[in-house]
Design an enzyme around this catalytic site. Structure first.
Site, PDB file in Angstrom:
ATOM      1  N   PHE A 145     -35.751 -22.108  42.250  1.00  0.00           N
ATOM      2  CA  PHE A 145     -34.996 -20.875  42.080  1.00  0.00           C
ATOM      3  C   PHE A 145     -33.580 -21.173  41.587  1.00  0.00           C
ATOM      4  O   PHE A 145     -33.403 -21.869  40.598  1.00  0.00           O
ATOM      5  CB  PHE A 145     -35.044 -20.041  43.370  1.00  0.00           C
ATOM      6  CG  PHE A 145     -36.452 -19.602  43.701  1.00  0.00           C
ATOM      7  CD1 PHE A 145     -37.065 -18.608  42.964  1.00  0.00           C
ATOM      8  CD2 PHE A 145     -37.172 -20.217  44.724  1.00  0.00           C
ATOM      9  CE1 PHE A 145     -38.377 -18.216  43.240  1.00  0.00           C
ATOM     10  CE2 PHE A 145     -38.474 -19.830  45.009  1.00  0.00           C
ATOM     11  CZ  PHE A 145     -39.079 -18.827  44.258  1.00  0.00           C
ATOM     12  N   SER A 146     -32.545 -20.684  42.258  1.00  0.00           N
ATOM     13  CA  SER A 146     -31.196 -20.795  41.690  1.00  0.00           C
ATOM     14  C   SER A 146     -30.637 -22.202  41.650  1.00  0.00           C
ATOM     15  O   SER A 146     -29.607 -22.433  41.020  1.00  0.00           O
ATOM     16  CB  SER A 146     -30.236 -19.877  42.438  1.00  0.00           C
ATOM     17  OG  SER A 146     -30.449 -18.537  42.059  1.00  0.00           O
ATOM     18  N   ALA A 147     -31.292 -23.152  42.297  1.00  0.00           N
ATOM     19  CA  ALA A 147     -30.881 -24.543  42.101  1.00  0.00           C
ATOM     20  C   ALA A 147     -31.054 -24.946  40.646  1.00  0.00           C
ATOM     21  O   ALA A 147     -30.458 -25.930  40.188  1.00  0.00           O
ATOM     22  CB  ALA A 147     -31.677 -25.469  43.017  1.00  0.00           C
ATOM     23  N   TYR A 155     -21.855 -12.993  41.244  1.00  0.00           N
ATOM     24  CA  TYR A 155     -23.006 -13.858  41.007  1.00  0.00           C
ATOM     25  C   TYR A 155     -23.934 -13.283  39.940  1.00  0.00           C
ATOM     26  O   TYR A 155     -24.500 -12.201  40.098  1.00  0.00           O
ATOM     27  CB  TYR A 155     -23.761 -14.050  42.321  1.00  0.00           C
ATOM     28  CG  TYR A 155     -24.870 -15.061  42.290  1.00  0.00           C
ATOM     29  CD1 TYR A 155     -24.680 -16.326  41.744  1.00  0.00           C
ATOM     30  CD2 TYR A 155     -26.110 -14.768  42.855  1.00  0.00           C
ATOM     31  CE1 TYR A 155     -25.699 -17.259  41.750  1.00  0.00           C
ATOM     32  CE2 TYR A 155     -27.134 -15.699  42.873  1.00  0.00           C
ATOM     33  CZ  TYR A 155     -26.928 -16.944  42.315  1.00  0.00           C
ATOM     34  OH  TYR A 155     -27.938 -17.874  42.323  1.00  0.00           O
TER      35      TYR A 155
END
Length: 417
Positions: free
Chosen positions: A78-80, A168
């Site tokens: 995901f956002s990693a 974000y």
């Protein structure tokens, strides 16, 4: 396992944990086993490297029912993924192809539309472009799956009232960086993940989307209820109406919610794997993430070769804004350009990126420590504790690194005496 790692004594691993770890990381290994084990169909992996030397490389559980998690199992992080996409941009900047304080439109002329001609690369990388909202650029899942369309619509979009404020960019971040990178190189992010990150680092554990045929990396099947609860009539109604709300709820819903988006993750081969979503569909092994962040933790060096210049590493370490993030309910994200720090023990001096569900990659340049943590769990019941995994992984990893240094120094003192 490297020759250096083999030279260390190895710890006895808890039942169900595979791989290896040195004794100094015993508390970390035991905590990993306790938090990540015992869930049929679910599993995870953790890698810790110190100055590029792998001291922990462990796995537990299953990547799919009946299939053991191994060192080549990749998870959707995901956002990693954002940290990897940002690293691509930094690699291009390192070669003089991009300047952080130059307007994005200089490289990507279409981006100048609707008053965006003064938004810089630095603004893009630090979530300050005012382009976090999904409703203005996408009608549903089919649009989201068309990454070229999303790049084009963001180029034509008008920034909102939060331009210049840390907000974000949960999904739009990846398409913005992809559009910039494509304008400079003519290539898409999936290819750039391979040519700018994975190949220079010699890792097979970093991919954007589904690993290609023939790859040694296999994508774990997601376990749990995923995001089905978001698709319920009541939740969808509330989030849809929240678009117009002032403050954090409105910003978060615009950045994170679109009707039908929950179907992104459904099935054993979810649609999220079949697009280029540089903000969220990286498929990585724990070792792949630790290897990338190992280069960032050690002055841009990997295996004696230069990956990034010292000046670029210094730029990446700099916190761009201490302001509270408006789309993450005013959490102090301490945004760097493409990464964040955390105000928790073991994380203040480092930077990296955490994804939905808690998978993350991390670098601590003060110690040369890097961490990769991946798993395939995503359910409402465990989401809170899984999301906070870094709060126990990082302090215990730092403690293990300190113990390793003390262990290494003791024989040296004895020889000196």
């Amino acid at each position: 396992m490297s020759n250096v790692a083999i030279a260390h004594d190895l710890a006895d691993l808890p039942t169900g944990v595979g791989g290896y770890a040195t004794p100094e990381f015993g508390p970390l290994v035991r905590t990993f086993a306790r938090f990540m084990g015992g869930v049929p169909g679910a599993g995870g992996a953790l890698t810790v490297q110190l100055r590029g030397v792998p001291l922990v490389d462990i796995q537990i559980g299953e990547s799919a029912p009946g299939t053991a998690w191994d060192a080549d199992t990749g998870a959707i992080v995901f956002s990693a993924t954002k940290g990897i996409a940002a690293t691509v941009i930094h690699r291009l900047a390192d070669r003089g192809l991009i300047d952080y304080d130059t307007p994005v439109a200089y490289y990507w002329p279409e981006f100048a539309a609707n008053g965006k001609e003064r938004i810089t690369v630095r603004h893009l990388l630090s979530h300050r472009a005012g382009l976090s909202g999904l409703p203005d650029i996408a009608a549903g899942l089919d649009d989201i799956l068309d990454h070229r369309l999303m790049e084009q619509r963001l180029a034509a979009a008008k920034p909102d009232h939060l331009r210049g404020t840390p907000t974000y960019h949960a999904l739009t971040y990846g398409w913005l960086l992809a559009g910039l990178a494509r304008a400079v190189t003519g290539r898409g992010m999936a290819e750039l993940f391979r040519t700018e990150v994975a190949e220079p680092l010699g890792t097979t554990g970093i991919h954007l989307g589904r690993p290609p045929a023939g790859s040694v990396t296999t994508a774990a099947t997601m376990h749990g209820g995923r995001l089905a609860f978001v698709g319920t009539t009541y939740i969808s109604l509330v989030l849809g109406r929240a678009y117009s709300f002032p403050g954090a709820l409105g910003a978060a819903s615009r950045a994170l919610f679109l009707p039908g988006l929950e179907d992104f993750l459904e099935g054993d081969t979810p649609p999220i794997l079949d697009t280029e979503l540089p903000a969220g569909n990286g498929v990585c092994t724990a070792t792949g993430l630790a290897t990338l962040y190992g280069a960032l933790a050690n002055g841009g060096m990997h295996n004696g070769r230069r990956f990034l210049s010292p000046q670029t590493i210094k730029t990446m370490r700099h916190i761009e804004t201490y302001s509270l993030d408006h789309a993450l309910f005013y959490i102090p994200m301490l945004w760097h350009m493409g990464y964040h720090s955390l105000p928790i023990p073991g994380a203040r001096a480092g930077f990296g990126h955490i994804g939905l569900g808690g998978s993350f990659g991390w670098a601590d340049p003060n110690t040369g420590l890097s961490v990769g943590f991946t798993h395939n769990r995503l359910s409402l019941t465990a989401l809170y504790t899984d999301q906070l995994a870094s709060a126990w992984v990082l302090p215990l990893a730092v403690r293990g690194a300190r113990s390793t240094r003390r262990t290494a120094q003791t024989p040296a003192r004895r020889r000196a005496a």
